[in-house]
Design a protein around this motif. Structure first.
Motif, short mmCIF file in Angstrom:
data_model
loop_
_atom_site.label_atom_id
_atom_site.label_comp_id
_atom_site.label_asym_id
_atom_site.label_seq_id
_atom_site.Cartn_x
_atom_site.Cartn_y
_atom_site.Cartn_z
N ARG A 64 0.81 -0.88 -0.34
CA ARG A 64 -0.03 0.19 0.32
C ARG A 64 0.95 1.01 0.16
O ARG A 64 0.22 2.31 -0.58
CB ARG A 64 -0.96 -0.20 1.15
CG ARG A 64 -1.65 -1.18 0.90
CD ARG A 64 -2.93 -0.93 2.00
NE ARG A 64 -2.01 -2.06 2.93
CZ ARG A 64 -3.19 -2.50 4.39
NH1 ARG A 64 -4.12 -1.87 5.04
NH2 ARG A 64 -2.61 -3.22 5.14
N GLY A 65 1.68 1.33 0.10
CA GLY A 65 2.89 2.68 0.43
C GLY A 65 3.32 2.95 -0.68
O GLY A 65 4.00 4.21 -0.89
N TYR A 66 3.44 1.92 -1.79
CA TYR A 66 3.74 2.18 -3.17
C TYR A 66 2.48 3.20 -3.65
O TYR A 66 3.17 4.10 -4.75
CB TYR A 66 3.69 1.44 -3.94
CG TYR A 66 4.85 -0.18 -4.05
CD1 TYR A 66 5.67 0.03 -4.53
CD2 TYR A 66 4.55 -0.98 -3.27
CE1 TYR A 66 7.27 -0.83 -4.19
CE2 TYR A 66 5.46 -1.84 -3.14
CZ TYR A 66 6.97 -1.53 -3.33
OH TYR A 66 7.94 -2.50 -3.04
N SER A 67 1.38 2.90 -3.40
CA SER A 67 0.89 3.98 -3.92
C SER A 67 0.15 4.94 -3.73
O SER A 67 0.15 5.92 -4.00
CB SER A 67 -1.31 3.24 -3.41
OG SER A 67 -1.37 1.97 -4.48
N SER A 68 0.55 4.89 -2.14
CA SER A 68 1.11 6.73 -0.89
C SER A 68 1.65 7.34 -1.96
O SER A 68 1.47 8.46 -2.35
CB SER A 68 1.02 5.80 0.79
OG SER A 68 0.19 5.74 0.90
N ALA A 69 2.80 6.63 -2.39
CA ALA A 69 4.25 7.41 -2.51
C ALA A 69 3.81 7.84 -4.24
O ALA A 69 3.83 9.08 -4.51
CB ALA A 69 5.40 6.16 -2.76
N ARG A 70 3.30 7.34 -5.09
CA ARG A 70 2.45 7.78 -6.35
C ARG A 70 1.60 8.81 -6.78
O ARG A 70 1.36 9.37 -7.04
CB ARG A 70 1.96 6.46 -6.98
CG ARG A 70 1.46 6.69 -8.71
CD ARG A 70 2.67 5.91 -9.91
NE ARG A 70 2.54 6.50 -10.61
CZ ARG A 70 2.16 6.04 -11.93
NH1 ARG A 70 2.37 4.82 -11.53
NH2 ARG A 70 1.94 6.49 -13.36
N ILE A 71 0.44 8.29 -5.53
CA ILE A 71 -0.26 9.91 -4.73
C ILE A 71 0.35 10.88 -4.75
O ILE A 71 0.08 11.76 -5.34
CB ILE A 71 -1.61 9.29 -4.10
CG1 ILE A 71 -2.08 8.19 -4.47
CG2 ILE A 71 -2.29 10.19 -3.83
CD1 ILE A 71 -3.31 7.81 -3.40
N LEU A 72 1.23 10.98 -4.05
CA LEU A 72 1.69 11.79 -3.22
C LEU A 72 2.60 13.33 -4.69
O LEU A 72 2.67 13.63 -5.35
CB LEU A 72 2.85 12.24 -2.53
CG LEU A 72 1.58 11.69 -0.95
CD1 LEU A 72 2.51 11.61 0.07
CD2 LEU A 72 1.12 12.83 -0.39
N ARG A 73 3.26 12.06 -5.40
CA ARG A 73 5.06 12.80 -5.86
C ARG A 73 3.00 12.79 -7.92
O ARG A 73 4.26 14.36 -8.18
CB ARG A 73 5.59 11.51 -6.63
CG ARG A 73 6.67 10.94 -5.49
CD ARG A 73 7.33 12.37 -5.61
NE ARG A 73 8.51 12.05 -5.12
CZ ARG A 73 8.78 12.75 -4.09
NH1 ARG A 73 9.01 13.94 -3.94
NH2 ARG A 73 9.91 12.40 -3.40
N GLU A 74 2.67 12.20 -8.07
CA GLU A 74 1.49 12.64 -9.21
C GLU A 74 1.24 13.92 -8.53
O GLU A 74 0.46 14.76 -9.62
CB GLU A 74 0.41 12.55 -9.66
CG GLU A 74 1.06 10.56 -10.03
CD GLU A 74 0.67 9.09 -10.36
OE1 GLU A 74 -1.10 9.25 -10.32
OE2 GLU A 74 0.46 8.40 -11.57
N ALA A 75 0.58 14.53 -7.19
CA ALA A 75 0.06 15.64 -7.73
C ALA A 75 1.33 16.56 -6.92
O ALA A 75 0.67 17.93 -6.61
CB ALA A 75 -0.83 15.31 -5.45
N GLY A 76 2.60 16.24 -6.83
CA GLY A 76 3.42 17.68 -7.08
C GLY A 76 4.01 17.57 -5.99
O GLY A 76 5.15 18.72 -6.04
#
Length: 141
Positions: A64-76
């Protein structure tokens, strides 16, 4: 990947990461810790004041941490994004693709094994949070 990997022992952050609930309840924290299962999207309105997001990996098989990282990076989010916990050396290349740039593994990391893991693949098939250009785009550029 270009950027050197940072490990917690190399560059300690000045401020300890607070829990997500504590972060949302105060206005002066700049470091937050997301536990497995917490929604990283709760941080999106606050990205401009966050210097560090530490994402917990309680077990190596909990992705689940992979998704957290991707969400944050894609949000800028451009600050430090640290994977902490049961982080295995063969996961680090994939974590980097999702946006992690700092690591705090529970077990020591063998530098030679890590170097081999990072150099294993020259191309990737998918787009990700890292700047790597997918191989299909290189072919059809």
């Amino acid at each position: 990947m270009g950027d050197p990997l940072r490990f917690r022992a190399d560059e300690p952050h000045d401020e300890p990461a607070v829990t997500l609930d504590a972060f949302l309840g105060q206005s002066n924290a700049t470091a937050v810790r997301i536990e497995s299962g917490e929604d990283a999207r709760a941080l999106l309105p606050h990205l401009d004041r966050i210097a560090l997001v530490e994402v917990s990996f309680p077990k190596f098989r909990d992705g689940r941490g992979y998704s957290s990282a991707r969400i944050l990076r894609e949000a800028g989010y451009a600050g430090e994004l640290r994977a902490q916990g049961d982080v295995l050396v063969d996961q680090i290349p994939l974590m980097r693709r999702c946006g992690f740039d700092s690591f705090a593994p529970e077990a020591p990391v063998d530098e030679a094994v890590l170097a081999a893991a990072l150099a294993r693949y020259d191309h990737h098939y998918q787009r990700a949070a890292d700047p790597a250009v997918p191989v299909w785009k290189l072919r059809h550029g």
